[in-house]
Design a protein around this motif. Structure first.
Motif, short mmCIF file in Angstrom:
data_model
loop_
_atom_site.label_atom_id
_atom_site.label_comp_id
_atom_site.label_asym_id
_atom_site.label_seq_id
_atom_site.Cartn_x
_atom_site.Cartn_y
_atom_site.Cartn_z
N GLU A 188 0.82 -1.21 0.00
CA GLU A 188 0.00 0.00 0.00
C GLU A 188 0.85 1.26 0.00
O GLU A 188 0.37 2.34 -0.37
CB GLU A 188 -0.93 -0.01 1.21
CG GLU A 188 -0.21 0.01 2.55
CD GLU A 188 -1.14 -0.19 3.73
OE1 GLU A 188 -2.35 -0.41 3.46
OE2 GLU A 188 -0.68 -0.15 4.89
N GLU B 58 -3.59 -3.14 -7.07
CA GLU B 58 -5.00 -3.38 -6.72
C GLU B 58 -5.23 -4.87 -6.44
O GLU B 58 -5.93 -5.23 -5.49
CB GLU B 58 -5.90 -2.91 -7.86
CG GLU B 58 -5.85 -1.40 -8.11
CD GLU B 58 -6.66 -1.00 -9.33
OE1 GLU B 58 -7.43 -1.85 -9.84
OE2 GLU B 58 -6.53 0.16 -9.77
N GLN C 279 -6.28 -6.58 -2.73
CA GLN C 279 -7.44 -7.45 -2.62
C GLN C 279 -7.04 -8.82 -2.08
O GLN C 279 -7.75 -9.43 -1.26
CB GLN C 279 -8.12 -7.61 -3.99
CG GLN C 279 -9.37 -8.49 -3.98
CD GLN C 279 -10.47 -7.92 -3.11
OE1 GLN C 279 -10.88 -6.79 -3.28
NE2 GLN C 279 -10.96 -8.71 -2.16
#
Length: 638
Positions: free
Chosen positions: A201, A211, A215
């Motif tokens: 992140e 992304e 997830q």
């Protein structure tokens, strides 16, 4: 005659008993060895494990209640750093004349060739399994634990687990204590302070891969908590991209984000273990280690080095096929490799066997791209801490075009070196000194570029070749970068819907609008539209070939299977008539683009002026220009 002795179970040490479970299982692979049949086995210790730690377990199985000097067995430990003459002397004294020999070594490299080549088999010792730990707890500590609890406990470092497990201590208490132990990444790759300390992140420039990774972190957390099944978790990702773009850094950041361990390996590391049998054993051991650490991330670097079975030649075909088949077996595994996410990295995704990318194995592919200007600035700040001013930001963006994350890290190291030499804090000037000098896009060169980009803009706008997002002419270019863009007109293509032949022809006309404008205004066009597969002419040629040979939208209803630019070129060379039809399509759309521009000379000139002066033009600005030019044209206004 061979004297048989009763095998002895170790009960005083949890570690010894667990290792006995592991080594006994390995020695049973050698037919009759534990029952007294002669043989010579070399065991390669787990990385980070002292080979002497296995000695009590093996001695218990070979010697039993007998003394080593009265038995016909020999057990010997070889550690990294020992002198080879001393090793050979110890082997001759303790083992060479024995019927059954077990040598435990730190790694293959520390074993003298005279010993290595005389062994019957060499086996890599796998880590302690949940079943081994469960049995050891029951026998040594008289603690009953489940397989799931054993698996959870083995996620902790082994030395800490041994100290935490105590007689009478409930397993729930043990697991609670172990949860407070910080996660440590396991990797064979060189460690970078910045890369090892950042979660995904916090990273810049990974786009869709980031992304996906965020997830995955959420999904692994839900899986560990029992909210979703393993079937709902993505099990594999293929990361492709040019060298230095940060595929290994991504895997480390992903493991930290997920709070799991990381195993980094490759075919090259497995091949270094020895012959085919050693390679396959090392591969299976790494996958077994990953399952024992689950959940974990397993990075397989240079995935294309395995090759595609359909391209193997007679030379080494059997060897290479067995390696790929073994990889497929490891990726499948009977339990679906529950808890193990495989991230494969490659520079050449087209060279990977399609079976590897089948659903349930490594079925998702994300191509990493070189970072854009804003991302490059963010990476520089993250690596070096240099705050780049607004005045210098545009120039540094342009000076770093085409740079990967590794290139930017090198630039930052050079900047810090300059600052250290002068004994002062590093700043943006240190960074700029080490970058290549830029060339300003001005004068006739700038006008030439504006004419070209205005041609793309106007033709695409008139033909509605996509949603117009804007046109730019850069102020600076980096002479050190080949095939560099000096400007661009951006159209967003529709994601879905039926695409007829005319849609593709409009795209081709838009792509050729740049050189059409050059010829119309300047009398001839330059070589800026060609040069590589991603150039205007390269993309237009591929589209025209696809119309005629793959999409069924040309003169013939024919499909040709092609996967890259080389295949397209080979197809055109083999089929002369196809090449002629492609040339015809390109010529017709070139003339069509010139006709559009000829009818819109006034508007084209207005776009050129804006691009020369301002360097950019957006959709609203183009619409305003169109209205203003219609006001000056009585016929169009009417």
């Amino acid at each position: 005659m061979i004297k048989m002795t009763k095998k002895k179970d170790l009960s005083r040490s949890l570690e010894d008993y667990a290792y006995q479970c592991v080594t006994r299982r390995l020695l049973r692979r050698v037919e009759g060895f534990l029952d007294g049949k002669p043989g010579f086995v070399i065991l390669i210790a787990q990385p980070g494990v002292n080979p002497a730690d296995y000695y009590p377990a093996i001695a218990a199985d070979l010697f039993g209640d007998d003394y080593p000097e009265r038995s016909n067995c020999g057990v010997m430990v070889i550690k990294t750093g020992e002198k080879q003459p001393a090793i050979l002397g110890k082997f001759d004294a303790d083992c060479r004349l024995r019927h059954r020999i077990v040598v435990i070594a730190s790694d293959r490299e520390c074993i003298p060739s005279e010993i290595r080549f005389s062994a019957d088999t060499i086996i890599d010792v796998p880590p302690v399994s949940p079943r081994d730990l469960k049995a050891a707890c029951k026998t040594v500590l008289e603690i009953d634990i489940t397989a799931a609890q054993a698996k959870e406990a083995l996620k902790a470092p082994w030395h800490l687990l041994l100290r935490t497990l105590r007689p009478g201590r409930p397993i729930d208490d043990v697991l609670s204590r172990l949860k407070n132990i910080p996660v440590v990444s396991e990797t064979h790759a060189p460690k970078s302070r910045a890369a090892n300390s950042m979660k995904l992140e916090e990273m810049h420039g990974y786009g869709p891969a980031k992304e996906w990774g965020l997830q995955l972190a959420d999904d692994l957390g839900d899986w560990r908590d029992g909210r979703i099944s393993w079937d709902d978790v993505d099990k594999g990702l293929l990361l492709s991209g040019p060298p230095g773009i940060g595929k290994s850094v991504f895997a480390r950041a992903l493991a930290l984000q997920c709070g799991v361990k990381l195993i980094v390996t490759s075919l090259g590391q497995w091949q270094a273990k020895g012959h085919l049998g050693d390679l396959l054993s090392a591969m299976r051991t790494d996958f077994a280690r990953a399952k024992n650490m689950a959940p974990c991330i397993m990075l397989i670097d240079e995935m294309d080095s395995f090759g595609d079975r359909s391209t193997f030649t007679d030379r080494n075909k059997d060897y290479s096929t067995q390696v790929v088949n073994a990889l497929l077996e490891c990726l499948d595994s009977l339990d679906g490799r529950e808890g193990v996410v495989v991230v494969a990295a490659t520079n050449n995704p087209n060279d990977i066997d399609p079976a590897v990318l089948r659903a349930g194995r490594i079925d998702r592919h994300i191509a990493l791209e070189l970072p854009d200007g804003d991302t490059r600035l963010a990476i520089i700040k993250q690596i070096s801490g240099i705050a780049i001013s607004d005045d210098e930001a545009p120039r540094i963006k342009q000076m770093t075009i085409g740079s990967s994350g590794a290139d930017l890290a090198k630039m930052c190291r050079e900047a810090r070196r300059l600052a250290r030499r002068d004994k002062r804090p590093v700043d943006e000037n240190d960074l700029i000194i080490g970058l290549p000098k830029l060339m300003r896009v001005e004068g006739e060169f700038r006008r030439h570029v504006a004419i070209h980009e205005a041609g793309h803009t106007l033709v695409g706008w008139r033909l509605d070749a996509g949603e117009f997002l804007g046109t730019t002419v850069f102020d600076w270019i980096n002479p050190a970068v080949g095939n560099q863009r000096v400007g661009m007109a951006i159209f967003r293509l529709p994601g879905t819907g039926a695409r007829m032949r005319q849609h593709h022809l409009d795209r081709i006309a838009c792509l050729l609008g740049g050189i059409a404008a050059e010829e119309l205004v300047l009398g001839e066009f330059s070589d800026g539209a060609g040069g590589d597969d991603a150039s205007d002419l390269g993309i237009a040629t591929t589209l025209a070939t696809a119309l005629e040979a793959q999409l069924g939208l040309g003169e013939r209803l024919r499909y040709s299977a092609v996967s890259d630019a080389d295949d397209w070129e080979r197809l055109r060379r083999v089929d002369v008539k196809l090449a002629a039809r492609v040339d015809k399509v390109l010529r017709e759309q070139f003339e069509r683009a010139k006709e559009i521009l000829s009818d819109e000379r006034r508007l084209h000139s207005a776009i050129v002026e804006v691009l020369c002066n301002d360097g950019k033009l957006g959709p609203e600005g183009l619409a305003e220009l169109e209205v203003s030019q219609m006001d000056h044209d009585p016929i169009k206004a009417a």
